[in-house]
Design an enzyme around this catalytic site. Structure first.
Site, PDB file in Angstrom:
ATOM      1  N   SER A 136       0.843  -1.190   0.000  1.00  0.00           N
ATOM      2  CA  SER A 136       0.000   0.000   0.000  1.00  0.00           C
ATOM      3  C   SER A 136       0.882   1.246   0.000  1.00  0.00           C
ATOM      4  CB  SER A 136      -0.892   0.019   1.237  1.00  0.00           C
ATOM      5  OG  SER A 136      -0.100   0.343   2.367  1.00  0.00           O
ATOM      6  N   LYS A 137       0.233   2.383  -0.003  1.00  0.00           N
ATOM      7  CA  LYS A 137       0.950   3.667  -0.046  1.00  0.00           C
ATOM      8  C   LYS A 137       1.998   3.780   1.055  1.00  0.00           C
ATOM      9  CE  LYS A 137      -1.884   6.802  -2.605  1.00  0.00           C
ATOM     10  NZ  LYS A 137      -3.097   6.020  -2.878  1.00  0.00           N
ATOM     11  N   ARG A 138       1.739   3.121   2.186  1.00  0.00           N
ATOM     12  CA  ARG A 138       2.691   3.208   3.295  1.00  0.00           C
ATOM     13  C   ARG A 138       4.079   2.701   2.888  1.00  0.00           C
ATOM     14  NH1 ARG A 138       1.999  -0.325   6.994  1.00  0.00           N
ATOM     15  NH2 ARG A 138       0.465  -1.477   5.789  1.00  0.00           N
ATOM     16  N   HIS A 139       4.109   1.789   1.933  1.00  0.00           N
ATOM     17  CA  HIS A 139       5.385   1.198   1.532  1.00  0.00           C
ATOM     18  C   HIS A 139       6.131   2.052   0.510  1.00  0.00           C
ATOM     19  CE1 HIS A 139       2.969  -2.369   2.836  1.00  0.00           C
ATOM     20  NE2 HIS A 139       4.064  -2.545   3.537  1.00  0.00           N
ATOM     21  N   GLY A 140       5.419   2.886  -0.208  1.00  0.00           N
ATOM     22  CA  GLY A 140       6.033   3.693  -1.267  1.00  0.00           C
ATOM     23  C   GLY A 140       5.041   3.874  -2.393  1.00  0.00           C
TER      24      GLY A 140
END
Ligand code: GLU
Ligand code: ZN
Length: 493
Positions: A254-258
């Site tokens: 998800s966005k949290r990873h990049g």
């Protein structure tokens, strides 16, 4: 058997890694079998589907260079390939199930459904989904109520007490007790639009899809779909549910990873080849020790049996490595063309439309200076800005080598005026290096201590692309001017 598979996205968001992985695997599977790859837009969710996401889908795959054999834009024998243009078909097939007694009218209001949900929540009941309330209504009675104008949905009548079985190419034999399947889900909504389940099954059948390769999050829908195929009296396609794509922490990517949307990767300066190569190998291994594959090579070796069952871990570092590799395979001209849009956007060529002819030549000439260490295309404008605009002269300390002082540095720069002139006129790096080594020896200074002040004066920084190449591009006069300015500033410090 005619192999036909499909990518069936809902245009409710930007194309992301998970989506292109599914599309790519379908594409490669079809190619590997001499089959056909189809694009179908599943836009039955009218509130969430948007045209801009359809456009984003086309742009993304155009950029990636992945083409479908049939689709909304290319056409094909099973058109239309957009579900919102097939509404009548779904009504017709829902009616077929009603006629066969495999589906029934449900007159429950949204309030009633909500009330059940709340009651269950209050009593901590583990039951979920519909309570099959209207399944008991006499069909003739139901037809009358529907004809009289009462609002209804059509629900699937799941045969209870049975077990549904299917084979998954990755997960093997799967069994599901019908009583545990989503209880009698809606097929046709009260507005006459189909749900995902109805449209998906009807279209896969009518479009003669032989293989459904989709993300594992759809696995729980498959028993239901298999039940529907049976209810219609159709043979289900073969299934392969692809493992989830995870971040390094084991959670769904998800966005949290990049970056996850392909647009973001594109803006950052990824090459489509790198993305394709990396994503195609997510959760698959072919030849030991081989990393670089063209799309054709991937198609040649794609094999469902080679896919890993375990979730695929998305490694941004590895993707960066791929990008670097593909950048280095580009010619200077190709790389310059690819980097040009980034340079324009960064304002490298000052105001106005684009680079002048001379700027364009400098830009291409600069590619060998950055190519070897480049990870992203968007790094280029920042790295070579000094070739287009005189850099600001840094503070005096920046010029002074370790164990040296201002005075000796000024002296070095003064002598450097002649040195940079010579360097700028050297035909290649090797001769430039021999020359400057000799100059350093003559002065009894370390090579690095001689080059550093020259580099800072010419490029504005201690860390820069190779100095000799930079001097050749800037030319003797410009290089000397920069040195002189640095000298003036340092002398007046
Ligand atoms: N429309 C579904 C999606 O958005 C398709 C799932 C499937 O492939 O059956 O992914
Ligand atoms: Zn009902």
């Amino acid at each position: 058997m005619n192999i036909r598979d499909r990518y069936a996205p809902s245009p409710t968001g930007l194309q992301h890694i998970g989506g292109i992985r599914t599309a790519l695997f379908n594409y490669l599977f079809a190619r590997s079998k001499g089959g056909r790859f189809i694009l179908r837009l599943e836009d039955t969710d009218r509130t969430r589907s948007e045209d801009c996401y359809v456009q984003n889908l086309y742009d993304t795959f155009d950029w990636l260079g992945v083409k479908w054999d049939e689709g909304p834009d290319t056409g094909g024998a099973f058109a239309p390939y957009i579900q919102s243009k097939r509404s009548d078909l779904y009504k017709k097939y829902a009616q077929k199930l009603l006629d066969k007694g495999q589906a029934y009218y449900c007159f429950c209001t949204a309030e009633r459904i909500e009330k059940i949900r709340q009651e269950r929540e209050a009593s901590h009941s583990s039951e979920t989904g519909y309570d099959r309330h209207c399944r008991a209504i006499d069909p003739q009675e139901a037809v009358k109520r529907a004809a009289a104008g009462e609002a209804y949905t059509v629900r699937l009548k799941i045969p209870l007490g049975e077990t549904t079985r299917f084979f998954d190419h990755l997960l093997g034999d799967i069994e599901w007790k019908n009583d545990d399947v989503n209880p009698d889900p809606v097929l046709l909504k009260s507005d006459g639009f189909p749900t995902y389940h109805l449209a998906n099954v009807v279209d896969d059948h009518l479009m003669e899809i032989s293989h459904v390769l989709r993300a594992q999050e759809w696995l729980s829908s498959t028993p239901l779909h298999v039940i529907m195929y049976k209810s219609f009296g159709w043979t289900p396609p073969e299934f392969c549910h692809l493992p989830m794509v995870m971040g390094q922490d084991g959670k769904k990517l998800s966005k949290r990873h990049g970056a996850t949307s392909i647009d973001e990767f594109r803006r950052q300066g990824y090459l489509p080849e790198a993305l394709i190569n990396y994503v195609a190998l997510l959760g698959a291994s072919y030849e030991e020790g081989k990393d670089i594959y063209t799309l054709d090579e991937l198609a040649a070796c794609f094999n469902l049996e080679k896919l890993n069952k375990a979730p695929a871990v998305f490694d941004y570092k590895k993707l960066e490595w791929y990008n670097g590799q593909y950048i280095r395979m580009k010619s200077d001209d190709e790389l310059a063309s690819l980097c040009l849009p980034f340079a324009k956007e960064a304002g490298l060529f000052c105001a106005g439309s684009g680079p002048t002819q001379q700027q364009r030549a400098v830009f291409t000439a600069a590619m060998p200076l950055v190519k070897e260490r480049l990870v992203f295309l968007n790094e280029v404008p920042g790295k070579i800005a000094y070739l287009f605009k005189e850099p600001e002269i840094p503070a005096a300390e920046e010029f002074i080598p370790k164990k040296s002082d201002l005075e000796s540095t000024i002296e070095l720069l003064r002598q450097g005026l002649e040195i940079v002139k010579q360097l700028a006129e050297m035909p290649d790096d090797e001769q430039a290096e021999n020359f400057i080594k000799a100059e350093a020896e003559k002065r009894n200074v370390k090579l690095g201590d001689l080059m550093m002040p020259l580099r800072v004066a010419v490029t504005g920084s201690r860390v820069s692309p190779p100095l000799f190449g930079s001097l050749r591009i800037l030319g003797a006069e410009c290089s000397q001017t920069r040195l002189q300015k640095a000298l003036d500033k340092l002398s007046s410090a």
